[in-house]
Design an enzyme around this catalytic site. Structure first.
Site, short mmCIF file in Angstrom:
data_model
loop_
_atom_site.label_atom_id
_atom_site.label_comp_id
_atom_site.label_asym_id
_atom_site.label_seq_id
_atom_site.Cartn_x
_atom_site.Cartn_y
_atom_site.Cartn_z
CG ASN A 12 -37.07 40.84 -1.44
OD1 ASN A 12 -37.66 41.04 -2.56
ND2 ASN A 12 -37.50 41.29 -0.64
CB ILE A 13 -39.60 35.23 -3.98
CG1 ILE A 13 -39.32 35.47 -4.73
CG2 ILE A 13 -41.25 33.83 -3.32
CD1 ILE A 13 -39.35 34.77 -6.23
CD GLU A 14 -38.87 38.74 2.68
OE1 GLU A 14 -40.47 38.73 3.45
OE2 GLU A 14 -38.22 39.18 2.98
CB CYS A 58 -31.58 38.41 -2.47
SG CYS A 58 -30.52 38.15 -0.94
CD GLU A 92 -29.52 41.63 -4.61
OE1 GLU A 92 -30.14 40.74 -4.26
OE2 GLU A 92 -28.70 42.49 -3.75
CB CYS A 96 -26.65 39.94 1.66
SG CYS A 96 -26.81 37.91 0.77
CB CYS A 110 -26.44 38.78 -3.33
SG CYS A 110 -28.46 37.44 -3.39
#
Ligand code: THU
Length: 131
Positions: A42-44, A53, A55, A86, A89
């Site tokens: 995941n890359i926020e 996310c 995935e 989620c 995804c």
């Protein structure tokens, strides 16, 4: 352990997660039908909705790598006993999977349960019924 290579790939990706806002690192790994493994984390973002996310990252790597079909996918968070993808995804995975494609749900130590994407998203959106 079965799926050890997928688990290690997801764990390594999770360890590179950029998740300073949630402090909830996630890793995912796809085995494509070619046999190649693609991982993602995941890359926020400071603008929260712009993050994505693990995935989704893994799917992105699969497409860039030239594969289009998921044979199995594994999802891992060290902070949850059994993480599940989620809703968004699930739809993205479905685009590149069959209903019976395995989704391995993990805790920090390994696979806890294996389900299918059809179980997780029984009535996903498809364009087949378009008039
Ligand atoms: N997250 C994933 O990477 N995959 C999931 O299936 C659920 C949630 C991420 C998004 C966000 O960076 C963090 O977990 C907390 O929601």
């Amino acid at each position: 352990m079965p799926h050890q290579d997928l688990f290690e790939a997801a764990k390594s990706a999770m360890n590179n997660s950029h998740s300073p806002y949630s402090s909830f690192p996630v890793g995912a790994a796809i085995r494509a039908t070619s046999g190649k493994i693609y991982a993602g984390c995941n890359i926020e973002n400071a603008s929260y909705p712009e993050g994505w996310c693990a995935e989704t990252s893994a799917i992105s790597h699969m497409i860039v790598g030239g594969d289009k079909e998921i044979s199995e996918i594994l999802v891992l968070s060290q902070k949850m006993e059994k993480i599940t993808p989620c809703g968004g995804c699930r739809q993205r995975i479905s685009e590149f999977a069959k209903a019976n494609t395995s989704v391995h749900l993990c805790d920090a130590d390994g696979v806890v349960e294996t389900v299918t994407i059809g179980n997780l998203l029984p009535a996903g959106f498809e364009l087949d019924g378009t008039k």
